[in-house]
Design a protein around this motif. Structure first.
Motif, PDB file in Angstrom:
ATOM      1  N   LEU A 239      88.750  68.031 -42.525  1.00 13.79           N
ATOM      2  CA  LEU A 239      88.818  69.359 -42.409  1.00 13.79           C
ATOM      3  C   LEU A 239      89.664  69.816 -41.281  1.00 13.79           C
ATOM      4  O   LEU A 239      90.537  70.751 -41.551  1.00 13.79           O
ATOM      5  N   ASP A 240      89.581  69.096 -40.154  1.00 14.77           N
ATOM      6  CA  ASP A 240      90.754  69.863 -39.091  1.00 14.77           C
ATOM      7  C   ASP A 240      91.967  69.102 -39.538  1.00 14.77           C
ATOM      8  O   ASP A 240      92.895  70.313 -39.605  1.00 14.77           O
ATOM      9  N   THR A 241      92.273  68.206 -40.225  1.00 16.40           N
ATOM     10  CA  THR A 241      93.838  67.962 -40.559  1.00 16.40           C
ATOM     11  C   THR A 241      94.007  68.933 -41.619  1.00 16.40           C
ATOM     12  O   THR A 241      95.159  69.131 -41.617  1.00 16.40           O
TER      13      THR A 241
ATOM     14  N   LEU B 101      94.388  71.859 -50.737  1.00 19.38           N
ATOM     15  CA  LEU B 101      93.223  71.599 -51.290  1.00 19.38           C
ATOM     16  C   LEU B 101      92.430  70.437 -50.129  1.00 19.38           C
ATOM     17  O   LEU B 101      93.285  69.748 -49.289  1.00 19.38           O
ATOM     18  N   LEU B 102      91.245  70.493 -49.874  1.00 21.83           N
ATOM     19  CA  LEU B 102      90.511  69.397 -49.482  1.00 21.83           C
ATOM     20  C   LEU B 102      89.225  69.150 -50.581  1.00 21.83           C
ATOM     21  O   LEU B 102      88.807  69.926 -50.712  1.00 21.83           O
ATOM     22  N   ILE B 103      89.531  67.798 -50.992  1.00 27.20           N
ATOM     23  CA  ILE B 103      88.399  67.383 -52.114  1.00 27.20           C
ATOM     24  C   ILE B 103      87.596  66.237 -51.127  1.00 27.20           C
ATOM     25  O   ILE B 103      88.168  65.263 -50.662  1.00 27.20           O
ATOM     26  N   ALA B 104      86.348  66.420 -51.387  1.00 26.89           N
ATOM     27  CA  ALA B 104      85.355  65.461 -50.808  1.00 26.89           C
ATOM     28  C   ALA B 104      84.341  65.017 -51.771  1.00 26.89           C
ATOM     29  O   ALA B 104      83.630  65.590 -52.397  1.00 26.89           O
TER      30      ALA B 104
ATOM     31  N   LEU C 105      97.449  73.862 -42.725  1.00 31.04           N
ATOM     32  CA  LEU C 105      97.840  74.904 -43.568  1.00 31.04           C
ATOM     33  C   LEU C 105      98.552  76.154 -43.229  1.00 31.04           C
ATOM     34  O   LEU C 105      98.415  76.539 -42.041  1.00 31.04           O
ATOM     35  N   PRO C 106      99.361  76.396 -43.731  1.00 32.10           N
ATOM     36  CA  PRO C 106     100.542  77.618 -43.447  1.00 32.10           C
ATOM     37  C   PRO C 106      99.587  78.943 -43.214  1.00 32.10           C
ATOM     38  O   PRO C 106      98.424  78.983 -43.963  1.00 32.10           O
ATOM     39  N   VAL C 107     100.163  79.673 -42.454  1.00 29.28           N
ATOM     40  CA  VAL C 107      99.750  80.994 -42.249  1.00 29.28           C
ATOM     41  C   VAL C 107      99.666  81.855 -43.471  1.00 29.28           C
ATOM     42  O   VAL C 107     100.669  81.794 -44.297  1.00 29.28           O
ATOM     43  N   GLY C 108      98.432  82.381 -43.868  1.00 32.18           N
ATOM     44  CA  GLY C 108      98.604  83.196 -45.224  1.00 32.18           C
ATOM     45  C   GLY C 108      97.802  82.694 -46.227  1.00 32.18           C
ATOM     46  O   GLY C 108      97.697  83.267 -47.335  1.00 32.18           O
ATOM     47  N   GLU C 109      97.847  81.276 -46.215  1.00 30.61           N
ATOM     48  CA  GLU C 109      97.353  80.485 -47.272  1.00 30.61           C
ATOM     49  C   GLU C 109      95.905  80.091 -47.144  1.00 30.61           C
ATOM     50  O   GLU C 109      95.320  80.518 -46.178  1.00 30.61           O
ATOM     51  N   THR C 110      95.188  79.996 -48.304  1.00 30.26           N
ATOM     52  CA  THR C 110      93.707  79.588 -48.393  1.00 30.26           C
ATOM     53  C   THR C 110      93.557  78.114 -48.751  1.00 30.26           C
ATOM     54  O   THR C 110      94.294  77.584 -49.320  1.00 30.26           O
ATOM     55  N   LEU C 111      92.490  77.452 -47.934  1.00 34.06           N
ATOM     56  CA  LEU C 111      92.347  76.341 -48.159  1.00 34.06           C
ATOM     57  C   LEU C 111      91.127  76.049 -49.054  1.00 34.06           C
ATOM     58  O   LEU C 111      90.013  76.608 -48.951  1.00 34.06           O
ATOM     59  N   ALA C 112      91.324  75.634 -50.213  1.00 36.02           N
ATOM     60  CA  ALA C 112      90.365  75.429 -51.482  1.00 36.02           C
ATOM     61  C   ALA C 112      89.688  74.211 -51.138  1.00 36.02           C
ATOM     62  O   ALA C 112      90.363  73.052 -51.065  1.00 36.02           O
ATOM     63  N   VAL C 113      88.567  74.358 -51.182  1.00 34.30           N
ATOM     64  CA  VAL C 113      87.527  72.869 -50.534  1.00 34.30           C
ATOM     65  C   VAL C 113      86.644  72.519 -52.045  1.00 34.30           C
ATOM     66  O   VAL C 113      86.092  73.623 -52.262  1.00 34.30           O
ATOM     67  N   LEU C 114      86.812  71.361 -52.293  1.00 38.98           N
ATOM     68  CA  LEU C 114      86.094  71.031 -53.646  1.00 38.98           C
ATOM     69  C   LEU C 114      85.173  69.682 -53.294  1.00 38.98           C
ATOM     70  O   LEU C 114      85.739  68.560 -53.346  1.00 38.98           O
ATOM     71  N   PRO C 115      84.077  70.046 -52.954  1.00 40.04           N
ATOM     72  CA  PRO C 115      83.245  68.861 -52.485  1.00 40.04           C
ATOM     73  C   PRO C 115      81.980  68.584 -53.535  1.00 40.04           C
ATOM     74  O   PRO C 115      81.788  69.375 -54.236  1.00 40.04           O
ATOM     75  N   THR C 116      81.547  67.411 -53.634  1.00 35.85           N
ATOM     76  CA  THR C 116      80.595  66.990 -54.321  1.00 35.85           C
ATOM     77  C   THR C 116      79.204  67.732 -53.691  1.00 35.85           C
ATOM     78  O   THR C 116      79.394  68.075 -52.324  1.00 35.85           O
TER      79      THR C 116
END
Ligand code: ZN
Length: 333
Positions: free
Chosen positions: A292-294, A226-229, A299-310
């Motif tokens: 975002l870069d971090t 996850l990336l939560i902003a 992120l391991p290969v084959g995974e999806t990054l779920a991004v939850l921003p306001t």
């Protein structure tokens, strides 16, 4: 034609309490002429109560597939009391918050039987859902390419509105099957050529954030990345106390890594800590491009990054993604 979806607390500092909003909506609806139509969510008692004794034609829609009910009442139910007599509603089924099948044990007020009913909702992971909708002259089978219970309800509302306008069921089905989300609303973006996939889902109020968490945890059994902003600018609502009304608890034990960013990154990290997310999985990086870069590097290969921003974090993120050439600016999409 007016479509009423639901009424939840959202940015109270800007919009006010929901009883105030409901009163304003009631007065507005009463001015509608008999030639107009109000399409409403029968599963929301605050909404259903607004549609009684109107000059306009009213058409209810609702979820009849009770397999999607939750076991216990959620603590973010905003409309729990009968509009007629003030007693607490009894719920036979709760889908989330105060949305469900309700009856007042005192005066008998109850959920109106919906004319347009979602009779079966089969989730298909992040690819979307299969919907079976019953309407007065038949059935409609739709593949909706958006995941989540709330998107199924939105599609049901859109179907009810289109039927009210006299649009043919086959046309409605075709339109929903090819629907693409508005930017940032369950939007899929690839981080550059051959880059990893990202799923962007706007969060901005307790119920929306809770249902997004439910969608993410229900659509996969794999550990989440996850990336939560979280920002607190005017368009986000400057009061971030809503983070404490949202259910982030289902993330406990489910997160491989969460990068937290935005002007209120520390608030969000603290919220995740109280939700039971492993502290070793949480990284706080205030600067969004760096975050975002971090997150992508980890992120391991084959995974999806779920991004939850306001909202404003989503605009910043969208601008950054456009700068990198990963997607067109949102006004071109
Ligand atoms: Zn009552």
């Amino acid at each position: 034609l007016v479509v009423l979806l639901n009424l939840f607390r959202d940015q109270l500092d800007r919009y006010g309490e929901i009883d105030t909003i409901a009163g304003n909506w009631r007065r507005a609806l009463q001015t509608l002429p008999a030639t107009s139509t109000v399409v409403f969510n029968a599963d929301d008692p605050a909404i259903a109560g607004l549609t009684e004794h109107l000059p306009a034609r009213v058409i209810g829609f609702g979820l009849n597939d009770t397999r999607h009910a939750v076991a216990a009442a959620t603590h973010i139910a905003d409309s729990q009391f009968c509009q007629t007599c003030g007693h607490r509603y009894h719920y036979r089924h709760i889908f989330y918050a105060h949305i469900g099948h309700y009856t007042c044990p005192h005066c008998g007020r109850h959920r109106p039987d919906p004319q347009i009913a979602l009779t079966a909702l089969e989730p298909r992971g992040l690819d979307g859902s299969e919907l079976q909708i019953r309407h007065p002259v038949g059935q409609l089978q739709i593949h909706l390419p958006l995941p989540g219970l709330y998107n199924a309800q939105n599609a049901l509302a859109a179907t009810a509105a289109a039927l009210a306008l006299g649009i043919a069921p086959t046309t409605i089905g075709a339109a929903l099957t090819t629907f693409q989300a508005a930017f940032g609303r369950i939007e899929r973006i690839t981080a550059g050529p051959n880059g990893p996939p990202m799923l962007i889902a706007l969060i901005k109020n307790p119920v929306g954030a809770s249902e997004t968490v439910r969608m993410l945890t229900a659509t996969t059994t794999r550990p989440l990345h996850l990336l939560i902003a979280i920002n607190d600018r005017f368009a986000d609502g400057t009061d971030v106390s809503w983070l404490w009304d949202a259910d982030f608890e289902p993330l406990a034990g489910r997160v491989a890594r969460v990068t937290v960013s935005g002007t209120r990154a520390a608030d969000m990290a603290l919220r995740l800590d109280y939700a039971g997310v492993d502290g070793a999985a949480i990284t706080v990086i205030d600067d969004l491009p760096t975050a975002l870069d971090t997150a992508l590097v980890a992120l391991p290969v084959g995974e999806t990054l779920a991004v939850l921003p306001t909202y404003t974090a989503m605009l910043d993120l969208r601008a950054e993604i456009a700068r990198r050439g990963w997607a067109k600016p949102f006004w071109e999409t």
